[in-house]
Write a protein that holds these residues in place. Structure first.
Motif, short mmCIF file in Angstrom:
data_model
loop_
_atom_site.label_atom_id
_atom_site.label_comp_id
_atom_site.label_asym_id
_atom_site.label_seq_id
_atom_site.Cartn_x
_atom_site.Cartn_y
_atom_site.Cartn_z
N GLY A 31 0.95 -1.20 0.05
CA GLY A 31 -0.03 -0.14 0.10
C GLY A 31 0.61 1.35 0.05
O GLY A 31 2.04 1.41 -0.31
N ILE A 32 0.08 2.39 0.19
CA ILE A 32 0.84 3.68 0.22
C ILE A 32 1.36 3.95 1.59
O ILE A 32 1.02 3.63 2.63
CB ILE A 32 0.00 4.93 -0.30
CG1 ILE A 32 0.72 6.17 -0.56
CG2 ILE A 32 -1.10 5.18 0.66
CD1 ILE A 32 0.05 7.25 -1.22
N GLU A 33 2.76 4.42 1.83
CA GLU A 33 3.31 4.74 2.95
C GLU A 33 3.84 6.07 2.88
O GLU A 33 4.46 6.60 1.76
CB GLU A 33 4.38 3.69 3.23
CG GLU A 33 4.09 2.08 3.39
CD GLU A 33 5.22 1.51 3.96
OE1 GLU A 33 4.86 0.36 4.53
OE2 GLU A 33 6.29 1.68 3.55
N GLU A 34 3.97 6.54 4.06
CA GLU A 34 4.23 8.27 4.14
C GLU A 34 5.57 8.02 5.09
O GLU A 34 5.60 7.62 6.14
CB GLU A 34 3.25 8.83 4.63
CG GLU A 34 3.60 10.44 5.20
CD GLU A 34 2.57 10.96 5.73
OE1 GLU A 34 1.55 11.28 5.37
OE2 GLU A 34 2.59 11.28 7.22
N TYR A 35 6.56 8.66 4.66
CA TYR A 35 7.79 9.12 5.41
C TYR A 35 8.26 10.63 5.56
O TYR A 35 8.03 11.05 4.56
CB TYR A 35 9.01 8.25 4.81
CG TYR A 35 8.92 6.64 4.65
CD1 TYR A 35 9.37 5.90 5.79
CD2 TYR A 35 8.24 6.04 3.82
CE1 TYR A 35 9.46 4.40 5.78
CE2 TYR A 35 8.22 4.56 4.03
CZ TYR A 35 8.53 3.90 4.97
OH TYR A 35 8.60 2.57 4.89
N PRO A 36 9.08 10.71 6.36
CA PRO A 36 9.43 12.16 6.74
C PRO A 36 10.57 12.23 5.38
O PRO A 36 11.38 11.16 5.28
CB PRO A 36 10.37 12.08 7.93
CG PRO A 36 10.56 10.81 8.52
CD PRO A 36 9.37 10.08 7.72
N LEU A 37 10.76 13.17 4.79
CA LEU A 37 11.56 13.45 3.54
C LEU A 37 13.05 13.42 4.50
O LEU A 37 13.24 14.53 5.04
CB LEU A 37 11.45 14.64 2.58
CG LEU A 37 12.29 14.96 1.47
CD1 LEU A 37 12.28 13.81 0.48
CD2 LEU A 37 11.82 16.10 0.77
N PRO A 38 13.93 12.75 4.23
CA PRO A 38 15.20 13.16 4.96
C PRO A 38 16.10 14.15 4.15
O PRO A 38 16.00 14.33 2.84
CB PRO A 38 16.14 11.71 4.68
CG PRO A 38 15.43 11.01 3.44
CD PRO A 38 13.94 11.57 3.56
N ALA A 39 16.90 14.99 4.96
CA ALA A 39 17.84 15.92 4.45
C ALA A 39 18.99 15.03 3.75
O ALA A 39 18.94 13.80 3.85
CB ALA A 39 18.47 16.49 5.49
N ALA A 40 19.74 15.68 2.73
CA ALA A 40 20.66 15.26 1.96
C ALA A 40 21.85 14.42 2.91
O ALA A 40 22.26 13.50 2.13
CB ALA A 40 21.64 16.30 1.16
N ASP A 41 22.13 14.77 3.88
CA ASP A 41 23.11 14.43 4.68
C ASP A 41 22.49 13.17 5.76
O ASP A 41 23.23 12.78 6.83
CB ASP A 41 23.81 15.11 5.54
CG ASP A 41 23.06 16.02 6.43
OD1 ASP A 41 21.75 15.81 6.31
OD2 ASP A 41 23.43 16.83 7.37
N SER A 42 21.25 12.83 5.56
CA SER A 42 20.78 11.91 6.43
C SER A 42 19.74 10.73 5.51
O SER A 42 19.69 10.96 4.31
CB SER A 42 19.86 12.33 7.42
OG SER A 42 18.70 13.15 6.86
N THR A 43 19.30 9.85 5.95
CA THR A 43 18.48 8.89 5.49
C THR A 43 17.30 8.50 6.24
O THR A 43 17.06 9.22 7.29
CB THR A 43 19.04 7.60 5.14
OG1 THR A 43 18.34 6.58 4.10
CG2 THR A 43 19.63 6.71 6.20
N VAL A 44 16.35 7.75 5.58
CA VAL A 44 15.29 7.14 6.46
C VAL A 44 15.18 5.60 6.26
O VAL A 44 15.57 5.17 5.03
CB VAL A 44 13.98 7.90 6.16
CG1 VAL A 44 13.55 7.46 4.73
CG2 VAL A 44 12.67 7.41 7.08
N THR A 45 14.74 5.10 7.25
CA THR A 45 14.81 3.51 6.93
C THR A 45 13.36 2.85 7.01
O THR A 45 12.48 3.43 7.46
CB THR A 45 15.52 2.80 8.17
OG1 THR A 45 15.09 3.17 9.36
CG2 THR A 45 16.89 3.32 7.97
N VAL A 46 13.32 1.61 6.37
CA VAL A 46 11.98 1.01 6.34
C VAL A 46 11.43 0.79 7.74
O VAL A 46 12.29 0.54 8.61
CB VAL A 46 12.45 -0.46 5.64
CG1 VAL A 46 11.14 -1.22 5.84
CG2 VAL A 46 13.03 -0.23 4.23
#
Length: 194
Positions: A88-103
């Motif tokens: 389905g559809i998932e919403e995540y925070p948009l990470p800054a260029a120097d960071s990431t977001v994980t599953v």
């Protein structure tokens, strides 16, 4: 990134450019994720590319998804997850260029089962395009409900144009069409075409 995450036939889940940073989604395990780079990270020779390091951390490594959309104004990243238990559809925070977001670090999600269209395991279609309405942040996409889809069988909606509302964190149909739509785009200029 070729042979350093990307491989042949893996460039199928979208590309976007935000503030000079490219986001290119690779959907081919084991190196799935959104790879990021600037124009200056594109090399003229394969030897220069092979010598270079990956410039930014990969976003959502190992997640199986077929499309993504970025709402820069609201700092949101949306993906269409195709994992069998959390599709389905998932919403995540948009990470800054120097960071990431994980599953698993979603801020919201709506469980929906879209038709795969193609039966080849890593070439299934599901939802291939999402578009964001800059006025309200709604995420529009063409949805083809698969047999037994939990969202439509619960009476929430049906095959057709669907939007995710970030305010309510729910999906609902746009209009009455039940066409099996593959893509949708939004005209940023208000008009009275329909």
């Amino acid at each position: 990134y070729y042979n350093a995450g990307w491989t042949y036939s893996t460039f199928s889940a979208g590309i976007a450019k935000i503030n000079g940073l490219w986001y290119w989604c690779n959907y081919a395990p084991p190196a799935s994720g959104i790879f990021r780079f600037k124009d200056s990270d594109i090399y003229a020779t394969s030897s220069a590319a092979a010598a270079a390091k990956i410039p930014y951390a990969v976003v959502l490594t190992s997640l199986k998804f077929t499309s993504f959309a970025i709402d820069e104004d609201r700092s949101k990243l949306y993906v269409w997850n195709i994992s069998t238990t959390t599709a389905g559809i998932e919403e995540y925070p948009l990470p800054a260029a120097d960071s990431t977001v994980t599953v698993g670090k979603t801020t919201a999600s709506v469980r929906m089962d879209a038709k795969p269209v193609n039966t080849t395991a890593d070439e299934r279609v599901y939802v291939k395009q999402m578009s964001i309405d800059s006025r309200n942040g709604r995420v529009y996409f063409g949805f083809r409900a698969d047999e037994g889809d939990v969202w439509s069988t619960a009476g929430n909606g049906h095959t057709g144009i669907v939007y995710y509302d970030p305010e309510t964190q729910k999906c609902q149909n746009y209009g009455e069409t039940s066409d099996e739509i593959l893509g949708v785009t939004i005209n940023p200029t208000l008009s009275k075409l329909f």
